[in-house]
Design a protein around this motif. Structure first.
Motif, PDB file in Angstrom:
ATOM      1  N   ARG A  62       0.860  -1.093  -0.091  1.00 48.80           N
ATOM      2  CA  ARG A  62      -0.052  -0.048  -0.020  1.00 48.80           C
ATOM      3  C   ARG A  62       0.896   1.278   0.150  1.00 48.80           C
ATOM      4  NH1 ARG A  62      -3.249   2.321   4.814  1.00 48.80           N
ATOM      5  NH2 ARG A  62      -5.037   3.490   3.953  1.00 48.80           N
ATOM      6  N   ALA A  63       1.995   1.159   0.808  1.00 45.93           N
ATOM      7  CA  ALA A  63       2.932   2.471   0.922  1.00 45.93           C
ATOM      8  C   ALA A  63       3.705   2.514  -0.718  1.00 45.93           C
ATOM      9  CB  ALA A  63       3.854   2.191   1.988  1.00 45.93           C
ATOM     10  N   GLY A  64       3.836   1.345  -1.417  1.00 47.56           N
ATOM     11  CA  GLY A  64       4.368   1.507  -2.438  1.00 47.56           C
ATOM     12  C   GLY A  64       3.398   2.132  -3.573  1.00 47.56           C
ATOM     13  N   ILE A  65       2.280   1.803  -3.297  1.00 47.92           N
ATOM     14  CA  ILE A  65       1.355   2.360  -4.284  1.00 47.92           C
ATOM     15  C   ILE A  65       1.188   3.747  -4.105  1.00 47.92           C
ATOM     16  CG2 ILE A  65      -1.340   2.357  -4.798  1.00 47.92           C
ATOM     17  CD1 ILE A  65      -1.326  -0.670  -4.360  1.00 47.92           C
ATOM     18  N   ALA A  66       1.126   4.328  -2.950  1.00 49.10           N
ATOM     19  CA  ALA A  66       1.111   5.678  -2.585  1.00 49.10           C
ATOM     20  C   ALA A  66       2.262   6.567  -3.327  1.00 49.10           C
ATOM     21  CB  ALA A  66       1.051   5.859  -1.196  1.00 49.10           C
ATOM     22  N   LEU A  67       3.276   5.839  -3.227  1.00 49.23           N
ATOM     23  CA  LEU A  67       4.469   6.302  -3.678  1.00 49.23           C
ATOM     24  C   LEU A  67       4.532   6.617  -5.294  1.00 49.23           C
ATOM     25  CD1 LEU A  67       7.426   7.826  -3.372  1.00 49.23           C
ATOM     26  CD2 LEU A  67       8.364   5.277  -3.296  1.00 49.23           C
ATOM     27  N   ALA A  68       4.141   5.284  -5.866  1.00 53.32           N
ATOM     28  CA  ALA A  68       3.940   5.442  -7.305  1.00 53.32           C
ATOM     29  C   ALA A  68       2.984   6.525  -7.657  1.00 53.32           C
ATOM     30  CB  ALA A  68       3.489   3.905  -7.708  1.00 53.32           C
ATOM     31  N   ARG A  69       1.816   6.325  -7.064  1.00 56.65           N
ATOM     32  CA  ARG A  69       0.665   7.380  -7.576  1.00 56.65           C
ATOM     33  C   ARG A  69       1.168   9.073  -7.325  1.00 56.65           C
ATOM     34  NH1 ARG A  69      -4.320   4.129  -4.708  1.00 56.65           N
ATOM     35  NH2 ARG A  69      -5.324   3.567  -6.920  1.00 56.65           N
TER      36      ARG A  69
END
Length: 349
Positions: A197-204
């Motif tokens: 979920r943290a990785g998705i936030a960074l990617a977004r």
């Protein structure tokens, strides 16, 4: 007649080596043999590569007859294996378990090369706690029409500034191909779901800052000529080529850690089994200090919560995963019936 087996000493452990003259990289001829591959791994295994792999469950990408032969992706250590090897129990998304190679000594790396392993793929956890990652991994994956230059630009001009703003230290490396990998050492306080979920936030956030250059779309038909941030590389049982792993390319490229300054001028083809040992001897390992600070991911999880409030929830998992809580339907966009979906891609109820 088969060549006689020999033994090589790897930091006090005798590792059996067979068929050292077998050609693994045909374009390189005598410089691309199994013996040369073992020699490379023997050189880097005692130093920076052991640091990168220590205590991590590791899968093996094997080419026993060279890169033009059959590929075997091996997740389990054979029941019959040398006594000097250690294993680590991992649980796959299906719930099944396996005893994977646990790298604790350089001999494990050289043994893997003896088994025809070109690339070692570690999990983002350390044994025995295989449920809590200690790495956040950012995979900048160029799509058709883009390449290493574009991935490098995203890493240097967009990703590093975001990490700096969040107080996170990223360590880049070449993928050994067209991509760029960046690792962030994190505290092992969160499970795979939270780290993903943290990785998705960074990617977004990268996608917001560079929408014409970056995409988080899982569906290839929506990516266009942009660099895909593969957020699913933070999911359970998704692995990267380790630092200093050789890749199955014609010139035996190596996934090589670089400084941020080096990345700006890097060419992945410059890093091979023939050049990387001398590079390490000259300037050391850019990832040497990565374990010195483990970061919290609270700021990224706060970003994820803010995204969710804006209607940006979870993203699809890989197809081999069971349906995950909160995950949107895994329906290819071109196959959706428009009137059944809202503007965020969620089914209407």
């Amino acid at each position: 007649m088969a060549a006689k087996a020999e033994e090589v000493d790897v930091d006090g452990v005798a590792v059996r080596l067979t068929n050292p003259d077998k050609v693994y990289f045909p374009k390189l001829g005598a410089n691309g043999t199994k013996g040369k591959l073992v020699e490379y791994y023997r050189t880097v295994a005692s130093g920076p590569m052991l640091t990168a792999l220590r205590d991590r469950p590791t899968h093996l990408q094997r080419f026993p007859d060279g890169i033009e032969g059959e590929e075997i992706y091996q997740k389990r250590v054979p029941e019959k294996h040398p006594d000097y090897l250690e294993t680590c129990r991992v649980t796959f998304p299906s719930g099944r378990t396996a005893d994977a190679l646990k790298v604790t000594h350089p001999s494990a790396i050289v043994w893997a090369a003896q088994m025809g392993t070109i690339t070692l793929h570690p999990w983002q956890v350390r044994c025995p706690d295989t449920d809590h990652p200690d790495e956040l991994r950012v995979d900048l994956d160029p799509q058709p029409g883009t390449g290493f230059a574009e991935a490098r630009t995203i890493a240097v001009d967009y990703l590093k500034p975001v990490l700096d703003e969040l107080g996170l230290v990223g360590y880049p490396k070449t993928s050994g191909g067209r991509g760029v990998h960046v690792f962030v050492r994190i505290r092992p306080d969160w499970d795979f779901i939270a780290v993903r979920r943290a990785g998705i936030a960074l990617a977004r956030e990268l996608e917001r800052r560079a929408p014409d250059l970056v995409t988080t779309s899982w569906w290839k038909e929506e990516r266009g000529q942009r660099v895909f941030i593969d957020y699913n590389q933070n999911a359970r049982d998704r692995t990267f080529a380790s630092a200093y792993s050789v890749r199955a390319t014609a010139i035996a490229t190596v996934s090589t850690p670089v400084t941020w300054e080096e990345l700006g001028d890097a060419d992945p083809d410059d890093f091979t089994i023939a050049t990387v040992p001398a590079l390490i001897a000259k300037r050391g390992d850019p990832m040497a200090e990565m374990d010195s600070v483990a970061h919290p991911i609270d700021s990224l999880l706060e970003m994820a919560a803010a995204d969710e409030e804006r209607g940006l929830g979870d993203l699809p998992y890989p197809p081999n995963y069971p349906k995950m809580p909160g995950e949107p339907p895994r329906v290819q966009p071109s196959k959706k019936v428009a009137e059944h979906w809202d503007e965020h891609g969620n089914p209407k109820t």
